[in-house]
Design an enzyme around this catalytic site. Sequence first.
Site, PDB file in Angstrom:
ATOM      1  N   HIS A   1       0.826  -1.209   0.000  1.00  0.00           N
ATOM      2  CA  HIS A   1       0.000   0.000   0.000  1.00  0.00           C
ATOM      3  C   HIS A   1       0.854   1.250   0.000  1.00  0.00           C
ATOM      4  CE1 HIS A   1      -3.105   2.905   1.008  1.00  0.00           C
ATOM      5  NE2 HIS A   1      -2.306   3.351   1.955  1.00  0.00           N
ATOM      6  N   CYS A   2       1.980   1.226   0.688  1.00  0.00           N
ATOM      7  CA  CYS A   2       2.680   2.477   0.984  1.00  0.00           C
ATOM      8  C   CYS A   2       3.432   3.071  -0.198  1.00  0.00           C
ATOM      9  CB  CYS A   2       3.642   2.257   2.148  1.00  0.00           C
ATOM     10  SG  CYS A   2       2.808   1.883   3.713  1.00  0.00           S
ATOM     11  N   LEU A   3       4.420   2.353  -0.722  1.00  0.00           N
ATOM     12  CA  LEU A   3       5.330   2.968  -1.677  1.00  0.00           C
ATOM     13  C   LEU A   3       4.683   3.370  -3.000  1.00  0.00           C
ATOM     14  CD1 LEU A   3       8.750   1.195  -1.171  1.00  0.00           C
ATOM     15  CD2 LEU A   3       7.746   3.134  -0.014  1.00  0.00           C
TER      16      LEU A   3
END
Length: 420
Positions: free
Chosen positions: A258-260
Amino acid sequence: MHICVLGQGYVGLPLAVRAAEAGHTVTGYEPDRARCEALAAGSSYVEDIGDDRLQAVLGSDTYYASSDPQDLKGFDVAVITVPTPLTDRAPDLSCVRDAGRVLAEWIEPGATVVLESTTHPGTTRDVLVPLLEEGSGLVAGRDFHVGFSPERIDPGNADWRLENTPKIVAGLTEGCLERVKAFYDTVTDVTVPASGLEEAELAKVFENTYRHVNIALVNELSRMAHTLGVDVWHTLELAATKPFGFTKFLPGPGVGGHCLPIDPVYLSHHVKARHGQTFRLIELAQDINESQPDYVVRRLQDALSRRFRRSVHGARILALGATYKPGTSDARQSPAVEVIDRLRQMGADVTVVDPYLPVGQGSCREIPFGPATAASVGDFDAVVLLTPHGEFDLVRLAAEASYVLDTRGVMAAEPHIERL
């Protein structure tokens, strides 16, 4: 205290279980009824929370999963841990808004609301607070407390967990900060107070932007080194011997989770939409990392042509790993899946093996790969190692494969083994 955690995914469920273990009475609010039924039965779908931990808090009556908003009534602290995806490459805060509206009805004087969902600076103050005030008829900072505390969950990381990872906490007012910190002090070892909401929000997206940009840098370095005929993996080992001023990042097939792939876009989109300025480094990093799966396919295509005088079309390819990183079942935004899809679109016969994914998820097929399997790796024209799970027998792979493209640099370079 009565704690409500809105969203029981990879962030919300660990927080809810940890809060219950700390002695709070916790309601895990999850609109997905199938998820609620699984949780009520003691079956966890989040790998960081084993069934035994979930069943323990269920058995002690300190945790309850619910899809009924009325169970939010009477909360002392409510934490919003809902997804913040991209829609048409723009930030989508609809889940945050929905959670705010649901929660507003049950806010009582003295209660505390905390946003953990990753977002751009200003979301807590400009988006969430107005929804809470409108729905409750109360004034944030005076009648109830509001804060932001960015999640730092790394799925599958056994060393850095919720309780021992430093937790940034921020509040709308000094009084709000005290309440937010007081709660997180009960569930985490270290809390780090921020001077304001926006600083905490920016810290979160910058943490991931830092990784995103540096991964893009080594991905492009890898391409240039290949063109120059230089071993980029050895180069990085040499550079990493410097004891100051250098952090080692490694090339790969792209970025996932989800983050990068998402969080840096929140920052660049917000700056451009609000102030008309372009965050050029983020956009360049995004271009590089998003094109990395295509680069992997081109490398594989070139190798098949150069070594075997054949095209990708019709080639039998074994793809090892489909999740975005080793040791986890998380396949969100996985570059490995993008590589697999591109190869299939080009007409390759791709067999995908990932011990962490069920058949049919992440393009996986039920063909085991391990020390005991009788399947011959040599039956494939090429192997592309995308996610180096510990379950893969790399010694056997090196001995039996006709050709391996190692996108993670975990195998020793040999005439038939190329590293990205």
